[in-house]
Motif scaffolding. Structure first.
Motif, mmCIF file in Angstrom:
data_model
loop_
_atom_site.group_PDB
_atom_site.id
_atom_site.type_symbol
_atom_site.label_atom_id
_atom_site.label_comp_id
_atom_site.label_asym_id
_atom_site.label_seq_id
_atom_site.Cartn_x
_atom_site.Cartn_y
_atom_site.Cartn_z
ATOM 1 N N UNK A 86 0.660 -0.871 -0.138
ATOM 2 C CA UNK A 86 0.278 0.155 -0.030
ATOM 3 C C UNK A 86 0.930 1.387 -0.183
ATOM 4 N N UNK A 87 0.608 2.164 -0.258
ATOM 5 C CA UNK A 87 0.612 3.332 -0.223
ATOM 6 C C UNK A 87 0.564 4.058 0.717
ATOM 7 N N UNK A 88 1.831 4.261 1.548
ATOM 8 C CA UNK A 88 1.706 4.348 3.041
ATOM 9 C C UNK A 88 1.347 5.842 3.291
ATOM 10 N N UNK A 89 2.139 7.130 2.685
ATOM 11 C CA UNK A 89 1.025 8.234 2.477
ATOM 12 C C UNK A 89 -0.424 8.283 2.629
ATOM 13 N N UNK A 90 -1.101 7.778 1.832
ATOM 14 C CA UNK A 90 -2.140 7.314 1.730
ATOM 15 C C UNK A 90 -3.061 7.101 2.290
#
Length: 285
Positions: free
Chosen positions: A100-104
């Motif tokens: 997953x995109x951790x910022x998102x």
């Protein structure tokens, strides 16, 4: 120098077999019965090594177990009966967010769960398990991400391994929360239900337990040990990296972790023992 070596998912069979061969050459590899006798019956162990594996990833059945059988090496697998039974969820939260995109993910946590600004990269490990799964559900909905296929052993695979007797099966909570983040009732449910459901699955008492993440006084503490003392469990395992000894708290037994690395790295890490982590931090500045 008595050691417990802990693994998680292992996808490189050649690497794992090389490690097992090395451990057999260097140590007296023992099973859980010998460790129990060491702590409860005063059995002397010298240069002993116990192998444990956390989480019950499919590689435990497909990679790790065949190599253990080939070399007749006992071990303990720590699993979740809820995950194995595909009861509502099929993967642990950390497996589900892999890639997953951790910022998102953080943006979702901030907007919908009112999370504060993270102060380190492992901020998610400070959340309770229900909020983690809410965040995952939001992420999957907003970014049209499907749940991952099951990554862990099935009930029948666990039962088959247990029946053959080489590997003991222990409990590892229901959903792998960081227990210190949960309420007392939730921690008790995660611990006790994982044990009773596993006992129902296997048809015999479960004597071992491993704490998720497993750092003493950070991820678990006195509360969790008191809960375990009211169950069938006699030996519980942390991730404190040091050699084990008879004076240990039997509800916080130390273990060293191994996951990847060259054989030279494996030898160095085992040689340095409890000094490995502080030396690595020192070198990294």
């Amino acid at each position: 120098m008595n050691k417990i070596i802990n693994f998680h998912a292992v996808n490189n069979s050649e690497w794992f077999e090389n490690v097992i061969v090395y451990l057999k050459q260097k140590y007296d590899v023992v099973g859980i019965k010998q460790l129990y006798d060491h702590y409860y019956n005063g059995k002397t162990l010298r240069n002993a090594c116990l192998i444990t594996v956390d989480d019950g990833h499919l590689s435990s059945a497909e990679v790790i177990y065949p190599i253990l059988k080939k070399h007749n090496v006992p071990a303990v697998f720590f699993v979740s009966p809820k995950i194995a039974c595909r009861d509502g969820i099929t993967n642990f939260w950390f497996q589900e967010i892999s890639g997953y995109d951790m910022d998102r993910l953080w943006q979702i946590g901030r907007e919908f769960l009112n999370l504060k600004t993270p102060v380190h990269t492992e901020w998610i490990k400070e959340m309770n398990i229900d909020d983690i799964w809410k965040m995952i559900a939001y992420y999957q909905k907003f970014y049209h991400v499907s749940p991952k296929a099951p990554q862990n052993m099935t009930t029948e695979q666990i039962r088959q391994i247990d029946r053959e007797g080489l590997v003991a099966i222990g409990a590892h909570t229901l959903t792998h929360p960081i227990l210190a983040n949960e309420t007392g009732l939730r921690a008790e449910e995660e611990i006790c239900s994982s044990i009773t459901r596993l006992e129902a699955m296997l048809g015999h008492p479960v004597l071992t337990f491993a704490y998720p993440n497993g750092i003493p006084d950070v991820n678990f503490g006195v509360r969790e040990k008191c809960i375990l003392k009211g169950t069938s469990v006699k030996l519980a395992f942390s991730t404190q990296p040091r050699n084990f000894r008879t004076s240990d708290d039997v509800f916080a037994i130390p273990r060293y972790g191994l996951s990847t690395g060259s054989m030279n790295f494996v030898r160095l890490k085992l040689f340095l023992g409890k000094y490995y982590s502080p030396l690595r931090k020192l070198i990294r500045g």
